[in-house]
Structures are given as structure tokens and as C-alpha cells.
Design an enzyme around this catalytic site. Structure first.
Site, PDB file in Angstrom:
ATOM      1  N   PRO A 111       1.168  -5.245   4.489  1.00 23.45           N
ATOM      2  CA  PRO A 111       0.336  -4.513   3.526  1.00 23.45           C
ATOM      3  C   PRO A 111       1.049  -4.376   2.184  1.00 23.45           C
ATOM      4  O   PRO A 111       2.244  -4.087   2.133  1.00 23.45           O
ATOM      5  CB  PRO A 111       0.144  -3.144   4.199  1.00 23.45           C
ATOM      6  CG  PRO A 111       0.341  -3.409   5.658  1.00 23.45           C
ATOM      7  CD  PRO A 111       1.380  -4.483   5.741  1.00 23.45           C
ATOM      8  N   ARG A 112       0.308  -4.582   1.119  1.00 20.30           N
ATOM      9  CA  ARG A 112       0.909  -4.611  -0.212  1.00 20.30           C
ATOM     10  C   ARG A 112       1.103  -3.220  -0.788  1.00 20.30           C
ATOM     11  O   ARG A 112       0.284  -2.331  -0.615  1.00 20.30           O
ATOM     12  CB  ARG A 112       0.036  -5.436  -1.171  1.00 20.30           C
ATOM     13  CG  ARG A 112       0.022  -6.929  -0.858  1.00 20.30           C
ATOM     14  CD  ARG A 112      -0.867  -7.661  -1.838  1.00 20.30           C
ATOM     15  NE  ARG A 112      -0.450  -7.428  -3.219  1.00 20.30           N
ATOM     16  CZ  ARG A 112       0.502  -8.113  -3.845  1.00 20.30           C
ATOM     17  NH1 ARG A 112       1.146  -9.066  -3.199  1.00 20.30           N
ATOM     18  NH2 ARG A 112       0.818  -7.860  -5.099  1.00 20.30           N
ATOM     19  N   GLN A 113       2.220  -3.064  -1.496  1.00 19.19           N
ATOM     20  CA  GLN A 113       2.513  -1.893  -2.319  1.00 19.19           C
ATOM     21  C   GLN A 113       2.391  -0.569  -1.565  1.00 19.19           C
ATOM     22  O   GLN A 113       1.920   0.426  -2.116  1.00 19.19           O
ATOM     23  CB  GLN A 113       1.636  -1.908  -3.579  1.00 19.19           C
ATOM     24  CG  GLN A 113       1.939  -3.089  -4.486  1.00 19.19           C
ATOM     25  CD  GLN A 113       1.182  -3.052  -5.791  1.00 19.19           C
ATOM     26  OE1 GLN A 113       0.746  -2.001  -6.235  1.00 19.19           O
ATOM     27  NE2 GLN A 113       1.025  -4.197  -6.429  1.00 19.19           N
ATOM     28  N   LEU A 116       6.574  -1.215   2.369  1.00 21.83           N
ATOM     29  CA  LEU A 116       7.026  -1.911   3.571  1.00 21.83           C
ATOM     30  C   LEU A 116       7.724  -3.227   3.240  1.00 21.83           C
ATOM     31  O   LEU A 116       7.975  -4.040   4.112  1.00 21.83           O
ATOM     32  CB  LEU A 116       5.845  -2.162   4.517  1.00 21.83           C
ATOM     33  CG  LEU A 116       5.194  -0.899   5.102  1.00 21.83           C
ATOM     34  CD1 LEU A 116       3.985  -1.261   5.949  1.00 21.83           C
ATOM     35  CD2 LEU A 116       6.203  -0.108   5.934  1.00 21.83           C
ATOM     36  N   GLY A 118       7.057  -6.091   1.261  1.00 22.08           N
ATOM     37  CA  GLY A 118       6.417  -7.390   1.373  1.00 22.08           C
ATOM     38  C   GLY A 118       7.014  -8.442   0.463  1.00 22.08           C
ATOM     39  O   GLY A 118       7.132  -9.612   0.848  1.00 22.08           O
ATOM     40  N   ASP A 163      16.333  -2.679   1.906  1.00 18.23           N
ATOM     41  CA  ASP A 163      15.245  -3.518   2.410  1.00 18.23           C
ATOM     42  C   ASP A 163      15.748  -4.913   2.778  1.00 18.23           C
ATOM     43  O   ASP A 163      15.400  -5.462   3.823  1.00 18.23           O
ATOM     44  CB  ASP A 163      14.145  -3.662   1.363  1.00 18.23           C
ATOM     45  CG  ASP A 163      13.584  -2.328   0.923  1.00 18.23           C
ATOM     46  OD1 ASP A 163      14.129  -1.289   1.342  1.00 18.23           O
ATOM     47  OD2 ASP A 163      12.610  -2.332   0.157  1.00 18.23           O
TER      48      ASP A 163
END
Length: 331
Positions: A111-113, A116, A118, A163
């Protein structure tokens, strides 16, 4: 031969966002979502765009809806930056790449923004594909730093190492970003933790588009650079939450870990502006007894739940907030 590589979403469990300020964190990989890269030899170097990279729309309303769900930038700039940085890394280390080209394509289910990670997943997967294609080995401790520099120096994205470390190492990792160690070696101290020691975890995330994390971090960065006492002390306290969390996980002290997750968010709230949309997810989870903190920069939360009954209540509460709940697959 087609080379296929993958990198997974991630959630910061404790210490987030002190990684960008020489702190400590604990993160998990979230194998429910991932970015995949396919690469095969071809006469010319070609990057195949995906739906989110298109500049052709049926109407202005189609453009509006596409931007609302996918954002303004797709994966092609990320791949270009990774290719450039990989080439420069090889030059710097005296590695002459063979004269052969490839076609590269990507896909992502992250899922974008919503915090998480991406974007970094696409870059990590790209580096993995390039290493296989050219048979180049980048030492694992140095790969997250290279990925971070790809984002920060090539694309101007404000971020920390956390991340990239968990996406390169996977599983569950305790990270110490000691300033002296970073400046001396270019990387932190990364200690894998056995995922089976983790308690029952959930992740909830908004299904609507969030904010780009770099914009969220900029104000705190400038205040930290100026030495503002509240910011410096709070980020030190957040880092210490991760240190305590490592001990709690290793000693199976679930109740203490539950409290530390909540404390992480409460400390973060001292120095960051939290939107009402994000705060309502935190509040809803805590009302039913789950712990809750940001999984990243906002848009997704992570926490500990007690049993299936509590998890079902989380599903119901979050659905009212247009949020989805998952149990993260760490391994």
C-alpha cells in the site's frame, strides 16, 4: 534466463523514528506485501513502466482518481536511481561490468504512502536483481546504506536506515545506529531476533492515500540539527524504548512490551504533529485493549493484541475508520 527478486514491506515496532537520529529501533518484515523485480538479458537496456507510471489518461477525472490512489510518482524513477547507484558502486570498487543489457520490470502490492516502505522495497529488489545479473556481491551490512543513499542523494527523499535494514535482512532485527560506528564503518550494529519470540502482532493501515514520509520528517530534522532540547531528549527516549523492547522480547515480557509500544507513540507525539486521521486509529486500538504505535511515518499502526476476540474487534473498529487490519507474516 529470467531473474526474479523480491523485497517485503516492513513495520517499525519500537524506536521509530530515532533511526534517522543515531538512535535504536526494532523492525519486522511484513511478507503480506512485497515488491517484485524481473530482469532478463536484452539487446538494449529497457525499463518497463507499470500502470502508476503512465502519462496517458482517459480523462481529467481518470487522472484525478489515479493520482489519488497511486500518487504522483511511480517506480521508474526509483529503478533509474538504483541502476545509477549500482553502476557507481561498481566503479568505486573497481568492478568492471560486462557489456550486456537487460529489460527490467517491477510490480508491487505494498500500500502506498502509509509508512510500509514501498519505495525502498522496489530499490532493494532492484539491487538484488542487479547483483544476480552481474554476479556482484555487496556486503549485507553495507547494502541498506547504499539503498538509503539512492533515495536521499538521487531522489531527495528524507529517510532513515531502519526500513532498508529490515528489508535487506528480513525477519525481526534490533538496530543500533551508534553515531561513532556509523561514521567509522558506514553502517550500524544489526542484530537479528528470532521472530518466534514475538507476541501476537497486528497492523492496521488506511486504505486512502497518506502523506509522503520525507515531508513529515523535515521539521523535526531541522529542530534536531539546531539542538532543540525537547527534540533531542525525546528522540533519545524513543531510542531507549527500543533497547528496553529488545530485553522484553528476549525475556518474553509481553506486558512490558505492550506498554513500550504505547510509550513509543506517546513520546513521538511530543514532537510530531499527528493528524486526526492517524490519531483515531491509535485511539480505537487502545480503547479495546490493544497497544498501538506508528508502523512508519503515518497511515499505518502496529501493536500487540491479546487474543482472537480482540483481533476481531480490531477488524470491526478499523473498518469504521476505512482502515484494514492484517496479521503480519514475519517469516
Amino acid at each position: 534466463m529470467i531473474i526474479e527478486t523480491r523485497a517485503y514491506a516492513r513495520a517499525g515496532l519500537l524506536g521509530n523514528p530515532s533511526d534517522g537520529f543515531f538512535g535504536k529501533t526494532i523492525s519486522i518484515s511484513v511478507r503480506n506485501f512485497g515488491a517484485s523485480v524481473s530482469l532478463y538479458e536484452s539487446p538494449e537496456l529497457n525499463i518497463e513502466p507499470q500502470e502508476q507510471d503512465t502519462n496517458s489518461f482517459r480523462s481529467i477525472y481518470h487522472l484525478r482518481d489515479a493520482v489519488a490512489s497511486l500518487g504522483y510518482h511511480g517506480g521508474v524513477p526509483l529503478i533509474k536511481a538504483a541502476l545509477k547507484r549500482f553502476c557507481e558502486y561498481c566503479d568505486q570498487h573497481g568492478l568492471r561490468l560486462p557489456n550486456k543489457n537487460f529489460t527490467i520490470r517491477y510490480s508491487t502490492s505494498i500500500p502506498r504512502q502509509v509508512g510500509l516502505s514501498g519505495s525502498s522495497a522496489i530499490i532493494v529488489a532492484t539491487f538484488r536483481a542487479l547483483m544476480k545479473f552481474y554476479q556482484v556481491e555487496i556486503p549485507l551490512p553495507h547494502l541498506p546504506t547504499l539503498v538509503l543513499k539512492t533515495e536521499s542523494e538521487e531522489l531527495g527523499i528524507t529517510a532513515g536506515l531502519q526500513d532498508r535494514v529490515i528489508q535487506c535482512y528480513e525477519g525481526c532485527v534490533y538496530m543500533n545506529f551508534d553515531r561513532e560506528l556509523l561514521e567509522k564503518t558506514g553502517h550500524g550494529d544489526y542484530e537479528p531476533i528470532e521472530p518466534r519470540l514475538l507476541p501476537k502482532l497486528y497492523i492496521a493501515y488506511k486504505t486512502s492515500l497518506g502523506k509522503q514520509s520525507g515531508r513529515i520528517h523535515n521539521d523535526v530534522r531541522s529542530r534536531w540539527d539546531k539542538g532543540e532540547e525537547l527534540v533531542v531528549k525525546t528522540l533519545q527516549d524513543i531510542a531507549d524504548v527500543a533497547r528496553q523492547g529488545r530485553e522484553a522480547i528476549l525475556n518474553n515480557e509481553i506486558s512490558q512490551l505492550h506498554d513500550l509500544v504505547n510509550q513509543n507513540f506517546d513520546l513521538r507525539r511530543r514532537i510530531y504533529n499527528i493528524s486526526e486521521s492517524n490519531l483515531e486509529m491509535i485511539s480505537a486500538a487502545r480503547r479495546i485493549g490493544a497497544s498501538a504505535s506508528f508502523a512508519g511515518s503515518g497511515g499505518a499502526i502496529v501493536g500487540i493484541y491479546k487474543d482472537d476476540d480482540m483481533l476481531n474487534r480490531l477488524f470491526v473498529e478499523m473498518k469504521h475508520l476505512n482502515a484494514r487490519v492484517i496479521k503480519p507474516y514475519v517469516v
